[in-house]
Enzyme design. Structure first.
Site, PDB file in Angstrom:
ATOM      1  N   ASP A   1       0.839  -1.200   0.000  1.00 22.40           N
ATOM      2  CA  ASP A   1       0.000   0.000   0.000  1.00 22.40           C
ATOM      3  C   ASP A   1       0.877   1.254   0.000  1.00 22.40           C
ATOM      4  OD1 ASP A   1      -2.490  -1.625   0.609  1.00 22.40           O
ATOM      5  OD2 ASP A   1      -1.252  -2.079   2.350  1.00 22.40           O
TER       6      ASP A   1
ATOM      7  N   GLU B   1       2.050  -6.640  -5.186  1.00 21.26           N
ATOM      8  CA  GLU B   1       1.690  -5.834  -6.360  1.00 21.26           C
ATOM      9  C   GLU B   1       2.879  -5.038  -6.896  1.00 21.26           C
ATOM     10  OE1 GLU B   1      -2.137  -4.029  -6.242  1.00 21.26           O
ATOM     11  OE2 GLU B   1      -1.507  -2.309  -7.425  1.00 21.26           O
TER      12      GLU B   1
END
Ligand code: TRH
Length: 380
Positions: A20, A276
């Site tokens: 994040d 990610e």
């Protein structure tokens, strides 16, 4: 007309790990450096941030890092003006008073939800669509992605040129690796390993240890270390530790800043990555990779894995495609890796060429920061 120097607010809640903050920090820096916008990055966990950017002072409510105004997301929100563009990263919930501040603006801001990365088909249809409204302020979905008509991937200007230059410069690589305490012996394949806990690791390490080609595995400190310890039969592994088992050298590295991690990926012949952001960075490295996808409820991550494999393996011969797909599926199921690794090794030259071709193909898309700026210009 777009304003000359629009203000952007990016909100990041750290759910876990580093993805994040990794994505939002990268995006914030790029917007400032390449698009001359003012960015405030609101983060609820500066400790996680500090791992990626050691200059962060976790005590400060406000600080500037690389041109980005970093704000600690306070438990008690204090009134601030809303920016021209507001990004809620990964569907995080904005503070209620900030939503009121958005609604109070004469010209409402562009409010975007920056979503998770997925190669699934439906992303194309949903990218850019209106989502919910708060009073008269409309929120939009913004999806990163691998296909045309998505928001693309984060890629800084000149990244691939820098990467190629580094990969062609043996002494720059040697110097970088030596800075991490790594001596690369000639003829050894270099592998980086960044992953969640994985029961399949032992079988992969067994296979590497008994391979006639020696390997040197570099493991940044993190969640996989427990599995590495079990396989080595040691405890308390820490950065700097080196252990040799037959043809395999395992070395623990410190967790480095993001730019250094890029260099690590560029230096290795094969990269195991996760989540990610490291997954995308390994693609820009132009080297074969292994993805440990972030687990989601009801195994929906497995659909994402298959969607990516379908895209990624296009253009590969069938045996190479089956080899790499088999390896990725085994890794994500935590089952034995040996046969899949041997099959993958057999197709190394083709997989290497393909990794570079895939990287070039992805680089034809606008990068995510440019796509966001363009979305704003169109919206205005
Ligand atoms: O850390 P991750 O697993 O992060 C996430 C989070 O779990 C998140 O909640 C989830 O939604 C998402 O995955 C899918 O993996 P990721 O995304 O690769 O982030 C790791 C970051 O850490 C990335 O920016 C690269 C960086 N990094 C360094 O800067 N230095 C290092 O030494 C290493 C190993 C990584």
């Amino acid at each position: 007309m777009p304003q000359t120097n629009p203000r952007w607010d990016i909100f990041c809640t750290v759910v876990d790990n580093f993805g994040d903050i990794g994505v939002t920090w990268r995006l914030a820096r790029q917007l400032v450096a390449e698009h001359s916008v003012q960015v405030r990055l609101w983060v609820d966990d500066l400790r996680a941030f500090e791992r990626l950017c050691p200059e962060i002072d976790i005590q400060l409510a406000q600080q500037w890092q690389q041109g980005v105004e970093v704000r600690q997301w306070p438990a008690e929100w204090l009134p601030v003006d809303a920016a021209d563009v507001v990004i809620a990263a990964f569907a995080c919930q904005l503070p209620a008073p900030y939503m009121d501040a958005m609604a109070a603006r004469a010209q409402p801001p562009l409010w975007l939800n920056l979503d998770y990365l997925s190669a699934e088909d439906w992303v194309v249809g949903c990218h850019g669509l209106p989502s919910v409204k708060y009073r008269h302020v409309q929120k939009y979905f913004f999806f990163p992605g691998f296909r045309q008509d998505t928001g693309g991937l984060l890629r800084e200007r000149g990244l691939l040129e820098r990467r190629r230059k580094f990969q062609q410069d043996a002494s720059a690589q040697r110097e970088f690796l030596q800075g991490l305490g790594v001596d690369r012996a000639p003829g050894r394949q270099l592998i980086s390993l960044f992953a969640y806990e994985n029961a399949g690791l032992a079988s992969w390490l067994d296979c590497l240890a008994s391979d006639s080609t020696p390997s040197h595995m570099l493991v940044p400190e993190g969640r996989i270390l427990g599995d590495v310890e079990r396989w080595l039969g040691v405890e308390g592994l820490a950065a700097g530790d080196v252990h040799v088992r037959d043809g395999l050298t395992v070395q623990v590295l410190p967790f480095v800043r993001q730019d250094q991690y890029d260099l690590l990926l560029w230096s290795c012949d094969f990269n195991a990555v996760r989540g990610e952001d490291s997954f995308v960075r390994a693609q820009w490295a132009g080297r074969p990779l292994l993805w440990h996808i972030y687990r989601q409820d009801e195994d929906i991550h497995l659909d994402k894995l298959e969607a990516f494999l379908t895209l990624y393996t296009k253009g590969l011969t069938r045996p190479a495609s089956e080899a790499i797909s088999g390896l990725w599926r085994a890794w994500n199921a935590g089952v034995t890796m040996s046969d899949h690794w041997l099959a993958t090794r057999k197709h190394s030259p083709e997989l290497q060429q393909h990794a570079e071709a895939w990287c070039l193909e992805q680089a034809l898309q606008d990068d995510l920061a440019a796509a966001l700026v363009q979305f704003y210009v169109n919206w205005i």
